[in-house]
Design a protein around this motif. Structure first.
Motif, PDB file in Angstrom:
ATOM      1  N   PHE A 266       9.446   0.760  -6.478  1.00  0.00           N
ATOM      2  CA  PHE A 266       8.028   0.591  -6.788  1.00  0.00           C
ATOM      3  C   PHE A 266       7.247   1.788  -6.246  1.00  0.00           C
ATOM      4  CE2 PHE A 266       9.318  -3.989  -6.409  1.00  0.00           C
ATOM      5  CZ  PHE A 266       9.095  -4.325  -7.750  1.00  0.00           C
ATOM      6  N   ARG A 267       6.334   2.313  -7.052  1.00  0.00           N
ATOM      7  CA  ARG A 267       5.439   3.361  -6.563  1.00  0.00           C
ATOM      8  C   ARG A 267       4.341   2.681  -5.744  1.00  0.00           C
ATOM      9  NH1 ARG A 267       6.458   7.893  -9.822  1.00  0.00           N
ATOM     10  NH2 ARG A 267       8.566   7.627 -10.642  1.00  0.00           N
ATOM     11  N   SER A 268       4.173   3.118  -4.529  1.00  0.00           N
ATOM     12  CA  SER A 268       3.188   2.465  -3.679  1.00  0.00           C
ATOM     13  C   SER A 268       2.616   3.460  -2.678  1.00  0.00           C
ATOM     14  CB  SER A 268       3.820   1.277  -2.939  1.00  0.00           C
ATOM     15  OG  SER A 268       4.793   1.720  -2.012  1.00  0.00           O
ATOM     16  N   ARG A 269       1.498   3.066  -2.083  1.00  0.00           N
ATOM     17  CA  ARG A 269       0.862   3.862  -1.037  1.00  0.00           C
ATOM     18  C   ARG A 269       0.356   2.916   0.058  1.00  0.00           C
ATOM     19  NH1 ARG A 269      -3.818   7.121  -4.351  1.00  0.00           N
ATOM     20  NH2 ARG A 269      -2.787   7.206  -6.393  1.00  0.00           N
ATOM     21  N   TYR A 270       0.277   3.419   1.268  1.00  0.00           N
ATOM     22  CA  TYR A 270      -0.499   2.709   2.292  1.00  0.00           C
ATOM     23  C   TYR A 270      -1.868   3.392   2.335  1.00  0.00           C
ATOM     24  CZ  TYR A 270       0.831   6.541   5.469  1.00  0.00           C
ATOM     25  OH  TYR A 270       1.043   7.771   6.056  1.00  0.00           O
ATOM     26  N   VAL A 271      -2.919   2.595   2.389  1.00  0.00           N
ATOM     27  CA  VAL A 271      -4.279   3.091   2.173  1.00  0.00           C
ATOM     28  C   VAL A 271      -5.149   2.754   3.378  1.00  0.00           C
ATOM     29  CG1 VAL A 271      -6.292   3.024   0.654  1.00  0.00           C
ATOM     30  CG2 VAL A 271      -3.995   2.723  -0.311  1.00  0.00           C
ATOM     31  N   THR A 272      -5.761   3.768   3.956  1.00  0.00           N
ATOM     32  CA  THR A 272      -6.671   3.561   5.084  1.00  0.00           C
ATOM     33  C   THR A 272      -8.071   3.318   4.550  1.00  0.00           C
ATOM     34  OG1 THR A 272      -5.334   5.069   6.427  1.00  0.00           O
ATOM     35  CG2 THR A 272      -7.532   4.510   7.245  1.00  0.00           C
ATOM     36  N   CYS A 273      -8.628   2.155   4.854  1.00  0.00           N
ATOM     37  CA  CYS A 273      -9.970   1.776   4.412  1.00  0.00           C
ATOM     38  C   CYS A 273     -10.902   1.897   5.613  1.00  0.00           C
ATOM     39  CB  CYS A 273      -9.960   0.342   3.881  1.00  0.00           C
ATOM     40  SG  CYS A 273      -8.748   0.066   2.568  1.00  0.00           S
ATOM     41  N   MET A 274     -11.993   2.665   5.455  1.00  0.00           N
ATOM     42  CA  MET A 274     -12.814   3.036   6.606  1.00  0.00           C
ATOM     43  C   MET A 274     -14.289   2.718   6.393  1.00  0.00           C
ATOM     44  SD  MET A 274     -11.032   6.720   7.423  1.00  0.00           S
ATOM     45  CE  MET A 274     -10.788   7.071   5.685  1.00  0.00           C
ATOM     46  N   PRO A 275     -15.012   2.470   7.497  1.00  0.00           N
ATOM     47  CA  PRO A 275     -16.444   2.174   7.417  1.00  0.00           C
ATOM     48  C   PRO A 275     -17.289   3.437   7.317  1.00  0.00           C
ATOM     49  CG  PRO A 275     -15.728   2.052   9.684  1.00  0.00           C
ATOM     50  CD  PRO A 275     -14.488   2.321   8.864  1.00  0.00           C
ATOM     51  N   LYS A 276     -18.547   3.251   6.967  1.00  0.00           N
ATOM     52  CA  LYS A 276     -19.483   4.372   6.895  1.00  0.00           C
ATOM     53  C   LYS A 276     -19.821   4.905   8.266  1.00  0.00           C
ATOM     54  CE  LYS A 276     -24.112   5.648   5.267  1.00  0.00           C
ATOM     55  NZ  LYS A 276     -25.370   5.202   4.618  1.00  0.00           N
ATOM     56  N   ASP A 277     -19.992   4.010   9.234  1.00  0.00           N
ATOM     57  CA  ASP A 277     -20.427   4.373  10.573  1.00  0.00           C
ATOM     58  C   ASP A 277     -19.352   5.219  11.264  1.00  0.00           C
ATOM     59  OD1 ASP A 277     -21.351   4.582  13.139  1.00  0.00           O
ATOM     60  OD2 ASP A 277     -21.544   2.424  13.493  1.00  0.00           O
ATOM     61  N   PRO A 278     -19.636   6.490  11.591  1.00  0.00           N
ATOM     62  CA  PRO A 278     -18.616   7.342  12.223  1.00  0.00           C
ATOM     63  C   PRO A 278     -18.248   6.892  13.629  1.00  0.00           C
ATOM     64  CG  PRO A 278     -20.756   8.440  12.243  1.00  0.00           C
ATOM     65  CD  PRO A 278     -20.919   7.194  11.408  1.00  0.00           C
TER      66      PRO A 278
END
Length: 413
Positions: A266-278
């Motif tokens: 399967f083609r897959s990725r792990y994805v980092t989801c991040m907030p706006k606030d630095p």
């Protein structure tokens, strides 16, 4: 609403990338063990509704954070600002939990004071504070209402809805995403080690994807505050959990699941989801896997055994979930989404609050492969980050910025 476990687990201290020497790793390991000791004591008392006893370990934890010398060395000077932000974020969540415990034991003034400290240190989770039943005793207090009003501007869903849209751009010069072949020796070993053909079952492609998701969720415990002392590949992470009894953070769990999918073709990725606030050190890492059957990317989250559908039970991808959150269209979280089989996740908290916060920026590795972020060596991995169109970011040797969602979510070649 009990989100206390979630608060501790979710706060990634942002210090893990600083571990570059064995001595430093040992020092930080002892530091994290002490944090976990206090957290464990608190959680035990909280879960058993001994709220009066839960106050002491939280107080001890705050004192420990105030007096720790683990980061005083000059070797941390370049990361001093990041460390201070991370510690403030962690302490803010600790004060929040302390405020809950005081409220539950009917100590009104102490609860308000602790909550004030949490907000002064940067606590901004408006939806959680607004809906947390632990504050029922102080909910009608003028000061509580004022504090809630103070952080209303940070409502996670509102921040996401106000994000600028994506835009098309020339992507000819941008890197193409690469997926390691299942024939790779390391991936073949992953497939055999976990008996993934048996795990996947004999059903259709989607059922195999979800069966492997469940297997990863059930096999490796999540602990967002623990930075595993092992290589960051599926087999080592699994063996680390089994030999120590410790969990791994969301990033490592997603890397493990990603390797399982790649090993099965399967083609897959792990994805980092991040907030706006630095200054918000709390991000979340999930997976996206390409379904040839559905001809689309699918959202899968091993931390919470979570996947998302529309109102017609059609599986959705990360980009579709983000769009629907912004547009207010229906979203359905699988009913058995959970954390470590201990706490159930809800659409309202998981999607409309936590993930709404963490879908402002989205980043993934360009080459999806075995052991992409080694514990002990520089793997040379490079990344692409999808950002709203009103932001100008300069790409560098290790990260490429783009405003083009179609490029970022392109079908695998």
């Amino acid at each position: 609403m009990n989100t206390k476990q979630f608060v501790f687990r979710a706060v990634a201290l942002g210090l893990f990338s600083l571990v570059v020497t064995f001595a430093k790793a040992q020092s930080l390991e002892k530091y994290y063990e002490k944090l976990q000791e206090f957290e464990g004591q608190y959680q035990t008392y909280y879960d058993s509704k001994q709220y009066d006893l839960a106050i002491q370990p939280l107080t001890d934890l705050i004192h420990f954070l105030d007096t720790t010398t683990v980061f005083n060395s000059s070797q941390y000077d370049e990361s001093r600002e990041q460390i201070n932000q991370s510690l403030a974020s962690y302490k803010a969540n600790t004060y929040y939990n302390l405020a809950c415990s005081y409220s539950l034991t009917h100590q009104k003034k102490a609860a308000i004071a602790a909550l004030e400290n949490a907000i002064d240190l940067g606590y901004k989770d408006y939806a959680n504070m607004k809906n947390d039943s632990d504050f029922d005793f102080i909910r009608n207090e003028k000061r509580f209402k004022a504090l809630l009003k103070q952080i209303e501007q940070y409502d996670n869903l509102s921040v996401l809805k106000n994000a600028a849209s994506y835009s098309h751009e020339d992507t000819d010069s941008l890197p193409r995403f690469v997926y390691q072949s299942a024939d790779d020796d390391c991936l073949r070993h992953v497939r055999e080690f976990f008996s993934l053909d048996e795990v996947a079952g004999d059903g259709d492609e989607v059922s195999k994807i979800l069966n492997i998701l469940r297997f990863a969720h059930d096999s490796i415990r999540h602990d967002g505050s623990n930075y595993a002392l092992c290589e960051f590949d599926a087999i080592d992470l699994y063996n680390y959990h089994k030999s120590t009894g410790k969990g791994v953070n969301c990033r490592h769990l997603a890397i493990a699941l990603n390797e399982m999918y790649l090993s099965m073709g399967f083609r897959s990725r792990y994805v980092t989801c991040m907030p706006k606030d630095p200054n918000d050190q709390d991000c979340h890492v999930i997976n996206t896997v390409w379904s040839s059957q559905l001809k689309k990317w699918i959202w899968v989250d091993p931390t919470f055994y979570a996947y998302v559908t529309d109102e017609n039970s059609n599986l959705l991808g990360i980009n579709e979930v983000r769009e629907r959150l912004i547009d207010g269209r229906p979203l359905v979280l699988n009913d058995d989404a959970n954390w470590n089989h201990k706490s159930k996740q809800t659409k309202e908290y998981y999607l409309e609050n936590y993930m709404a916060k963490n879908l402002y920026y989205i980043e993934c590795v360009i080459e999806s492969r075995f052991n992409p972020e080694s514990r002990y060596r520089n793997t040379g991995s490079k990344y692409v980050k999808l950002v709203p169109s009103d932001e100008e970011n300069e790409s560098n040797d290790w990260i490429t910025f783009t405003h083009d969602a179609d490029y970022f979510w392109q079908a695998p070649e």
